[in-house]
Design a protein around this motif. Structure first.
Motif, PDB file in Angstrom:
ATOM      1  N   LYS A  11      21.229  76.501  38.731  1.00  0.00           N
ATOM      2  CA  LYS A  11      21.482  75.146  39.411  1.00  0.00           C
ATOM      3  C   LYS A  11      23.058  74.979  38.994  1.00  0.00           C
ATOM      4  N   LEU A  12      23.525  75.169  37.943  1.00  0.00           N
ATOM      5  CA  LEU A  12      24.638  74.976  37.282  1.00  0.00           C
ATOM      6  C   LEU A  12      25.788  75.651  38.010  1.00  0.00           C
ATOM      7  N   SER A  13      25.618  77.193  37.934  1.00  0.00           N
ATOM      8  CA  SER A  13      26.651  77.960  38.297  1.00  0.00           C
ATOM      9  C   SER A  13      26.108  79.392  38.982  1.00  0.00           C
ATOM     10  N   LEU A  14      25.184  79.741  38.720  1.00  0.00           N
ATOM     11  CA  LEU A  14      24.986  81.260  39.083  1.00  0.00           C
ATOM     12  C   LEU A  14      24.762  81.210  40.737  1.00  0.00           C
ATOM     13  N   HIS A  15      24.526  80.028  41.329  1.00  0.00           N
ATOM     14  CA  HIS A  15      24.111  80.122  42.706  1.00  0.00           C
ATOM     15  C   HIS A  15      25.419  80.573  43.505  1.00  0.00           C
ATOM     16  N   GLU A  16      26.554  80.179  42.879  1.00  0.00           N
ATOM     17  CA  GLU A  16      27.880  80.469  43.632  1.00  0.00           C
ATOM     18  C   GLU A  16      28.931  81.306  42.533  1.00  0.00           C
ATOM     19  N   THR A  17      29.263  82.324  42.965  1.00  0.00           N
ATOM     20  CA  THR A  17      30.017  83.307  42.042  1.00  0.00           C
ATOM     21  C   THR A  17      31.186  83.863  43.309  1.00  0.00           C
ATOM     22  N   ALA A  18      32.213  84.629  42.671  1.00  0.00           N
ATOM     23  CA  ALA A  18      32.780  85.109  43.456  1.00  0.00           C
ATOM     24  C   ALA A  18      32.393  86.245  44.151  1.00  0.00           C
ATOM     25  N   TYR A  19      31.134  86.830  44.202  1.00  0.00           N
ATOM     26  CA  TYR A  19      30.485  87.551  45.012  1.00  0.00           C
ATOM     27  C   TYR A  19      29.314  87.295  45.945  1.00  0.00           C
ATOM     28  N   TRP A  20      28.986  85.950  45.795  1.00  0.00           N
ATOM     29  CA  TRP A  20      27.940  85.392  46.556  1.00  0.00           C
ATOM     30  C   TRP A  20      27.918  83.987  46.450  1.00  0.00           C
ATOM     31  N   SER A  21      27.261  83.148  47.392  1.00  0.00           N
ATOM     32  CA  SER A  21      27.127  81.969  47.479  1.00  0.00           C
ATOM     33  C   SER A  21      25.820  81.579  48.309  1.00  0.00           C
ATOM     34  N   TYR A  22      24.965  80.962  47.379  1.00  0.00           N
ATOM     35  CA  TYR A  22      23.799  80.748  47.815  1.00  0.00           C
ATOM     36  C   TYR A  22      23.326  79.388  47.580  1.00  0.00           C
ATOM     37  N   SER A  23      22.182  78.799  47.997  1.00  0.00           N
ATOM     38  CA  SER A  23      21.665  77.609  47.944  1.00  0.00           C
ATOM     39  C   SER A  23      21.558  77.079  46.276  1.00  0.00           C
ATOM     40  N   GLN A  24      22.004  75.904  46.040  1.00  0.00           N
ATOM     41  CA  GLN A  24      21.635  75.476  44.702  1.00  0.00           C
ATOM     42  C   GLN A  24      20.386  75.548  43.861  1.00  0.00           C
ATOM     43  N   SER A  25      19.548  75.178  45.136  1.00  0.00           N
ATOM     44  CA  SER A  25      18.013  75.163  44.751  1.00  0.00           C
ATOM     45  C   SER A  25      17.416  76.020  43.797  1.00  0.00           C
ATOM     46  N   ASN A  26      16.779  75.916  42.845  1.00  0.00           N
ATOM     47  CA  ASN A  26      16.161  76.821  41.810  1.00  0.00           C
ATOM     48  C   ASN A  26      14.446  76.961  42.209  1.00  0.00           C
ATOM     49  N   LEU A  27      14.146  76.226  43.201  1.00  0.00           N
ATOM     50  CA  LEU A  27      12.914  76.266  43.394  1.00  0.00           C
ATOM     51  C   LEU A  27      12.202  77.620  43.582  1.00  0.00           C
ATOM     52  N   TRP A  28      12.827  78.612  44.115  1.00  0.00           N
ATOM     53  CA  TRP A  28      12.299  80.136  44.186  1.00  0.00           C
ATOM     54  C   TRP A  28      12.316  80.656  43.142  1.00  0.00           C
ATOM     55  N   ILE A  29      12.944  80.024  41.762  1.00  0.00           N
ATOM     56  CA  ILE A  29      12.640  80.996  40.496  1.00  0.00           C
ATOM     57  C   ILE A  29      11.296  80.648  39.839  1.00  0.00           C
ATOM     58  N   TYR A  30      11.188  79.031  40.107  1.00  0.00           N
ATOM     59  CA  TYR A  30       9.720  78.635  39.606  1.00  0.00           C
ATOM     60  C   TYR A  30       8.515  79.197  40.362  1.00  0.00           C
ATOM     61  N   ASN A  31       8.875  79.238  41.706  1.00  0.00           N
ATOM     62  CA  ASN A  31       7.867  79.725  42.659  1.00  0.00           C
ATOM     63  C   ASN A  31       7.440  81.067  42.460  1.00  0.00           C
ATOM     64  N   ILE A  32       8.473  82.099  42.011  1.00  0.00           N
ATOM     65  CA  ILE A  32       8.120  83.572  41.533  1.00  0.00           C
ATOM     66  C   ILE A  32       7.429  83.432  40.208  1.00  0.00           C
ATOM     67  N   TYR A  33       7.545  82.537  39.367  1.00  0.00           N
ATOM     68  CA  TYR A  33       6.986  82.455  38.141  1.00  0.00           C
ATOM     69  C   TYR A  33       5.607  81.826  38.132  1.00  0.00           C
ATOM     70  N   LEU A  34       5.256  80.998  39.048  1.00  0.00           N
ATOM     71  CA  LEU A  34       4.084  80.455  39.068  1.00  0.00           C
ATOM     72  C   LEU A  34       2.832  81.295  38.888  1.00  0.00           C
TER      73      LEU A  34
END
Length: 184
Positions: A11-34
């Protein structure tokens, strides 16, 4: 803890780096963990309890829940929204396991001092948290559309109960008998 740290970092920084730009939403992380989280809880209860019917339904329930979680994540609620159906069904499984433990202890011929039993604290923590989280997640989609401030207040209550649940898990580890090596 790793899931929480990764979700916050996303949410803070990994969603957008020099190599990629994705949505800031981290719900997919929680959904995979559930799915794995609730599968572990049900497997834990089904193996820890002396319930014949629970051991008979163990694998069909595990397989059904895993398939439901995958179908829900990809086809029903999607990765972009919180998979509340998976949470609700998982909470029901945890409540089933907790209630099965309590029933087992009530029906025991020779009572054990439950406060010294690790499973008591695990079942109590799971029961308290999931008794509140089950109705919350049943109604969260409606609440978030109609009364967002109430949904946020209830979520904060749920966070406090989460702390209680993990405190009870800590109690379970504290009352566990230490492992002593045999001396030669």
């Amino acid at each position: 803890m790793l899931v929480e740290l990764f979700a916050i970092s996303w949410k803070l920084s990994l969603h957008e780096t020099a190599y990629w730009s994705y949505s800031q939403s981290n719900l997919w992380i929680y959904n995979i963990y559930l799915g794995p989280q609730y599968l572990f809880y049900f497997l834990f209860y089904s193996m820890a309890l002396d319930s014949k019917w629970l051991s008979k339904v163990r694998y069909p329930v595990l397989i059904s829940y895993a398939l439901f979680g995958v179908v829900n994540m990809f086809f029903i609620q999607s990765m972009a929204q919180l998979n509340t159906f998976t949470i609700v069904s998982g909470s029901a499984l945890v409540l089933l396991g907790s209630l099965s433990y309590f029933a087992q202890e009530i029906n025991r011929k020779e009572p054990l001092p439950v406060t010294k039993q690790p499973l008591f604290w695990i079942a109590l923590g799971g029961f308290l948290f999931h008794t509140v989280s089950l109705p919350y997640f049943i109604s969260i989609n409606y609440l978030s559309r109609t009364n967002l401030p109430l949904a946020i207040v209830l979520f904060n209550i749920l966070l406090a109960l989460n702390i209680f649940m993990y405190s009870f898990y800590l109690m379970a580890f504290l009352c566990k008998q230490p492992y002593l090596k045999k001396q030669l």
